[in-house]
Design an enzyme around this catalytic site. Sequence first.
Site, mmCIF file in Angstrom:
data_model
loop_
_atom_site.group_PDB
_atom_site.id
_atom_site.type_symbol
_atom_site.label_atom_id
_atom_site.label_comp_id
_atom_site.label_asym_id
_atom_site.label_seq_id
_atom_site.Cartn_x
_atom_site.Cartn_y
_atom_site.Cartn_z
ATOM 1 N N TYR A 147 -26.960 35.446 37.820
ATOM 2 C CA TYR A 147 -27.344 34.860 39.116
ATOM 3 C C TYR A 147 -26.849 33.409 39.233
ATOM 4 C CZ TYR A 147 -30.062 32.933 42.950
ATOM 5 O OH TYR A 147 -30.436 32.293 44.109
ATOM 6 N N ARG A 154 -20.580 30.697 44.794
ATOM 7 C CA ARG A 154 -20.951 30.615 46.213
ATOM 8 C C ARG A 154 -21.029 29.156 46.660
ATOM 9 N NH1 ARG A 154 -26.572 33.067 48.298
ATOM 10 N NH2 ARG A 154 -27.227 31.808 46.523
ATOM 11 N N TYR A 206 -32.640 22.601 44.891
ATOM 12 C CA TYR A 206 -33.302 22.867 43.614
ATOM 13 C C TYR A 206 -32.687 21.987 42.531
ATOM 14 C CZ TYR A 206 -35.657 27.270 45.034
ATOM 15 O OH TYR A 206 -36.450 28.220 45.605
ATOM 16 N N ARG A 219 -34.422 29.326 54.220
ATOM 17 C CA ARG A 219 -35.567 30.246 54.082
ATOM 18 C C ARG A 219 -35.629 31.272 55.210
ATOM 19 N NH1 ARG A 219 -36.641 29.715 48.839
ATOM 20 N NH2 ARG A 219 -36.729 27.511 48.315
ATOM 21 N N GLU A 331 -40.209 40.294 45.619
ATOM 22 C CA GLU A 331 -39.540 39.490 46.648
ATOM 23 C C GLU A 331 -39.551 40.306 47.947
ATOM 24 O OE1 GLU A 331 -35.996 37.288 45.540
ATOM 25 O OE2 GLU A 331 -34.973 38.056 47.315
HETATM 26 C C1 3HB Z 1 -29.788 33.838 47.248
HETATM 27 O O1 3HB Z 1 -29.367 33.284 46.234
HETATM 28 O O2 3HB Z 1 -29.049 34.046 48.215
HETATM 29 C C2 3HB Z 1 -31.179 34.268 47.332
HETATM 30 C C3 3HB Z 1 -31.861 34.673 46.224
HETATM 31 C C4 3HB Z 1 -33.175 35.085 46.357
HETATM 32 C C5 3HB Z 1 -33.815 35.065 47.556
HETATM 33 C C6 3HB Z 1 -33.133 34.646 48.665
HETATM 34 C C7 3HB Z 1 -31.805 34.250 48.543
HETATM 35 O O3 3HB Z 1 -33.835 35.564 45.289
#
Ligand code: 3HB
Length: 337
Positions: A147, A154, A206, A219, A331
């Site tokens: 991730y 990105r 962050y 968000r 989530e």
């Molecule tokens: C993201 O990195 O695009 C993302 C990740 C999440 C929730 C929303 C967006 O866990």
Amino acid sequence: ATPPPAPVPSLRSRFVDLGTVGVDDGFRRPLAAVHFAAEAAEEPAGSLAPQLTVPMATDGQAGFTELWETTGPVTAGRYAGLRYSHDGEHLFCAGRIAPAPRYSEAVRQAYGEAFRLMESLGFPYAFRMWNFVSGINDSNADGVEVYRDFCIGRAEAVDRWATDGVMPAATGVGARGGGIAFCLLASRSVRPVHLENPGQVPAYHYPPEHGPRSPSFARATYLAGPDGAPGHLYVSGTASIRGHRTVHEGDLDRQVACTLENIDRVVGRDNLAAHGVPGGYSPADLRTVKVYVRHAGDLERVRRLCRDAFSPEADIAFFNVDICRADLLVEIEGIIV
Ligand code: 3HB
């Protein structure tokens, strides 16, 4: 005399039986289909609308299709490695990144292509993105969590293409099948409003303890309807995070409650007013809801915990997949129309 301007097409999504691509009934036309299936699949040949299959079906179920439909005429094509379609106002773009020992380079390239496509076709405003990342909590070949590796690529693409239209509502969750599948929606004339949660640090701010590059998303994103008509509110994947930290580690009930509170806060009247957006909502107003649950054994309990939160009119899907942080158990995302 110049002809009157064509009406701005309206977009909707709904959950339908797996594999349904919809028909052109002269009013609604299929713009794209995302198949949440048991198995990975190539896109069927000869399809006008892009079709993306993501192996995320859960519990031995057949899965379902999220069908995007529009009232406008659909144009579709390919650009670099991407598939896209648009109705003159809304652009849908889908891509895949092959399984790889490290991802940031390929993600930067793929997102760069998506932003270039938006620019060349004249859809400057991204308003929603989804990223389905296999092995999202695994380590890549350099020992970096997949991730975080994804977020680096990105963020570099966003750095290069930064406008206020490239950090919209998003989801980044686990998937199966290997590699990364992603899709993105962008608008031509309606400028989206990106929303934050006053109880959370914006993800793009962050601190480095969560990874070398922060996640590039808002968000929620509000897209007004044509001529200021009520629009759609796209709520990002939302979890049990306060400030920038995970809260209620190991406590499923509290994580679900905190997630719903976060959604409530983002879509509530005060927060919308603070962002200049009309209305005021709660989780009960979400329509196409996706609930991602890390542990299969938690699915039943999460279904029960969610039962009173959502409307019987909502389309709701539950998935058993990993979530972007190893300590998050659940989530939730959705769209308010
Ligand atoms: C993201 O990195 O695009 C993302 C990740 C999440 C929730 C929303 C967006 O866990």
